[in-house]
Scaffold this motif. Structure first.
Motif, short mmCIF file in Angstrom:
data_model
loop_
_atom_site.label_atom_id
_atom_site.label_comp_id
_atom_site.label_asym_id
_atom_site.label_seq_id
_atom_site.Cartn_x
_atom_site.Cartn_y
_atom_site.Cartn_z
N PRO A 76 -11.39 -9.63 -0.29
CA PRO A 76 -12.75 -10.15 -0.46
C PRO A 76 -13.60 -9.94 0.79
O PRO A 76 -13.09 -9.96 1.91
N ILE A 77 -14.89 -9.75 0.57
CA ILE A 77 -15.86 -9.64 1.66
C ILE A 77 -16.63 -10.95 1.70
O ILE A 77 -17.30 -11.32 0.73
N GLU A 217 -18.58 -13.06 -6.19
CA GLU A 217 -17.58 -12.55 -5.27
C GLU A 217 -17.72 -11.04 -5.13
O GLU A 217 -18.02 -10.34 -6.09
N ARG A 218 -17.49 -10.54 -3.93
CA ARG A 218 -17.52 -9.11 -3.69
C ARG A 218 -16.26 -8.71 -2.93
O ARG A 218 -15.68 -9.52 -2.20
N TYR A 219 -15.86 -7.45 -3.10
CA TYR A 219 -14.60 -6.99 -2.56
C TYR A 219 -14.77 -5.61 -1.92
O TYR A 219 -15.68 -4.86 -2.27
N THR A 220 -13.88 -5.31 -0.99
CA THR A 220 -13.86 -3.97 -0.43
C THR A 220 -13.44 -2.98 -1.51
O THR A 220 -12.59 -3.28 -2.35
N GLN A 221 -14.06 -1.83 -1.51
CA GLN A 221 -13.73 -0.78 -2.46
C GLN A 221 -12.81 0.22 -1.79
O GLN A 221 -13.20 0.87 -0.82
N PRO A 222 -11.56 0.35 -2.27
CA PRO A 222 -10.65 1.31 -1.62
C PRO A 222 -11.17 2.73 -1.78
O PRO A 222 -11.73 3.10 -2.82
N ARG A 223 -10.98 3.52 -0.74
CA ARG A 223 -11.39 4.92 -0.77
C ARG A 223 -10.20 5.80 -0.41
O ARG A 223 -9.50 5.54 0.57
N ALA A 224 -9.98 6.80 -1.21
CA ALA A 224 -8.88 7.71 -0.96
C ALA A 224 -9.27 8.72 0.12
O ALA A 224 -10.39 9.25 0.12
N ALA A 225 -8.36 8.98 1.04
CA ALA A 225 -8.61 9.97 2.08
C ALA A 225 -8.62 11.37 1.48
O ALA A 225 -7.93 11.65 0.48
N ALA A 226 -9.40 12.26 2.06
CA ALA A 226 -9.47 13.64 1.58
C ALA A 226 -8.08 14.26 1.60
O ALA A 226 -7.30 14.06 2.54
N GLY A 227 -7.77 15.00 0.55
CA GLY A 227 -6.49 15.68 0.48
C GLY A 227 -5.34 14.83 -0.01
O GLY A 227 -4.20 15.29 -0.01
N THR A 228 -5.62 13.59 -0.45
CA THR A 228 -4.56 12.72 -0.96
C THR A 228 -4.65 12.62 -2.48
O THR A 228 -5.68 12.93 -3.09
N ALA A 229 -3.56 12.13 -3.08
CA ALA A 229 -3.47 12.08 -4.54
C ALA A 229 -4.53 11.18 -5.16
O ALA A 229 -4.92 11.37 -6.31
N GLY A 230 -5.01 10.20 -4.41
CA GLY A 230 -6.02 9.29 -4.94
C GLY A 230 -7.35 9.93 -5.23
O GLY A 230 -8.21 9.33 -5.88
N THR A 231 -7.58 11.17 -4.76
CA THR A 231 -8.84 11.86 -5.03
C THR A 231 -8.78 12.68 -6.32
O THR A 231 -9.80 13.25 -6.73
N LEU A 232 -7.62 12.74 -6.96
CA LEU A 232 -7.49 13.53 -8.18
C LEU A 232 -8.12 12.80 -9.37
O LEU A 232 -8.43 11.61 -9.31
N ARG A 233 -8.28 13.54 -10.46
CA ARG A 233 -8.72 12.96 -11.73
C ARG A 233 -7.63 13.22 -12.77
O ARG A 233 -6.90 14.21 -12.68
#
Length: 341
Positions: A76-77, A217-233
């Motif tokens: 949470p922020i 309530e507001r929360y941090t939004q996770p961001r995937a680093a470039a070149g990692t699997a979290g950037t895929l679709r």
């Protein structure tokens, strides 16, 4: 002819070097191996096939289960809450948004800071209001938030605002209970002082619930680093139906929309789940990274998947959910019809 001769030499090298080297005493094996490779192997290149991609085939499913993945809770922020308490003279009340959901009805009050100084409004107020008969009643809403979520404390800068949510439910007595309308609200602040809301009305059907003063309530939004699997679709391709007691076989296409190669050196896990009437099946596995070690920019790879459907599954529509086991996914879902086994 030269190319054919080189291929012949490479074939000889592949077939006979192990036997030649093994027949030589141990202390000379390394030297003989180097000489043979230099003599016969110059110009030889590997004829091994490249890693599969979307254009060369389907990456097979592998049975490597993992502990069930749970998406990490967001952080949470917090809003600033260092200002002095608001005084009644600093505030004006107006009507906010309304909403409905599953028999619940939201009516929101907006408290605006009309002064030149910031202040803090927090806690639960007390409210009285007039009924249609003209009598004034003290309202007794249940504290702790409403069906529509919680609010958290926040400073009101000059010209800023916070909310107070009130909600009622329309499901009691089969929906036959008459609605009570309240108007000319008088809101007494937790720290003292009252604010009139003469132009605001609220309704009550089956009791009232109330938030404390605050903002959503507001929360941090996770961001995937470039070149990692979290950037895929991810995109699913499912059959129209699956029979209970059999395996649901489907494919997942992972695509890379970025300009950075996604390397799969640390092979990610994935989770899949089938959600149907009276049924939830969830499990996690390791992605098959044995043959595909990277997904190039704007490339895609198709993976075979399977999920057993229990024999007890009832006929009807179900939803398949799939995601890579990272905070940013990717996530995908699609409907599949379950038929009788």
């Amino acid at each position: 002819m030269a190319r054919r001769e080189r291929l012949k030499q490479c074939t000889i090298l592949d077939r006979y070097v192990p036997y030649i080297v093994s027949s030589v005493p141990g202390i000379f094996r390394l030297l003989v191996f180097v000489l043979v490779v230099i003599g016969l192997g110059s110009g030889c290149r590997s004829t091994a096939t490249t890693s599969p991609s979307a254009s060369s085939g389907l990456v097979p499913w592998v049975n490597r289960p993992l502990p069930l993945y749970v998406v990490p809770e967001p952080t949470p922020i917090r809003y600033p809450t260092s200002a002095s308490p608001c005084r009644a003279g600093q505030l004006r009340v107006s009507r906010g948004r309304t909403a409905v959901g599953l028999g619940n009805q939201l009516e929101e009050l907006v408290f605006s800071n009309v002064s030149a100084r910031p202040c803090l409004l927090r806690g639960y107020p007390t409210i009285s209001a007039e009924t249609s008969a003209g009598s004034r009643w003290a309202l007794h809403p249940q504290h702790g938030g409403t069906y529509f979520g919680r609010l958290v404390p926040a400073d009101l800068p000059a010209g800023g605002h916070v909310f107070l949510d009130l909600a009622t439910n329309t499901g009691c007595e089969g929906g036959r209970k008459p609605t009570v309308q309240y108007r000319n609200l008088l809101v007494t602040l937790p720290q003292g002082g009252s604010v009139r809301a003469e132009q605001v009305s609220i309704s009550e059907d089956c009791g009232l619930s109330m938030s404390d003063f605050g903002l959503p309530e507001r929360y941090t939004q996770p961001r995937a680093a470039a070149g990692t699997a979290g950037t895929l679709r991810a995109r699913l391709q499912l059959p129209a139906d699956v029979r209970a007691g059999t395996a649901l076989r489907y494919t997942v296409t992972l695509s890379n929309p970025t300009r950075t190669t996604v390397r799969l050196n640390h092979c990610p896990g994935y989770s899949e789940g089938l959600y149907a009437s009276g049924l939830v099946v969830r499990r996690s596995f390791v992605l098959n990274c044995r043959s595909v070690h990277a997904i190039p920019p704007h490339g895609r790879v198709q993976y075979a998947m399977q999920l057993p459907v229990p024999p007890r599954a009832e006929p009807g529509n179900g939803k398949l959910g799939w995601n890579l086991d990272t905070p940013t996914g990717p996530f995908a879902a699609q409907v599949v019809r379950v038929t009788a086994g």
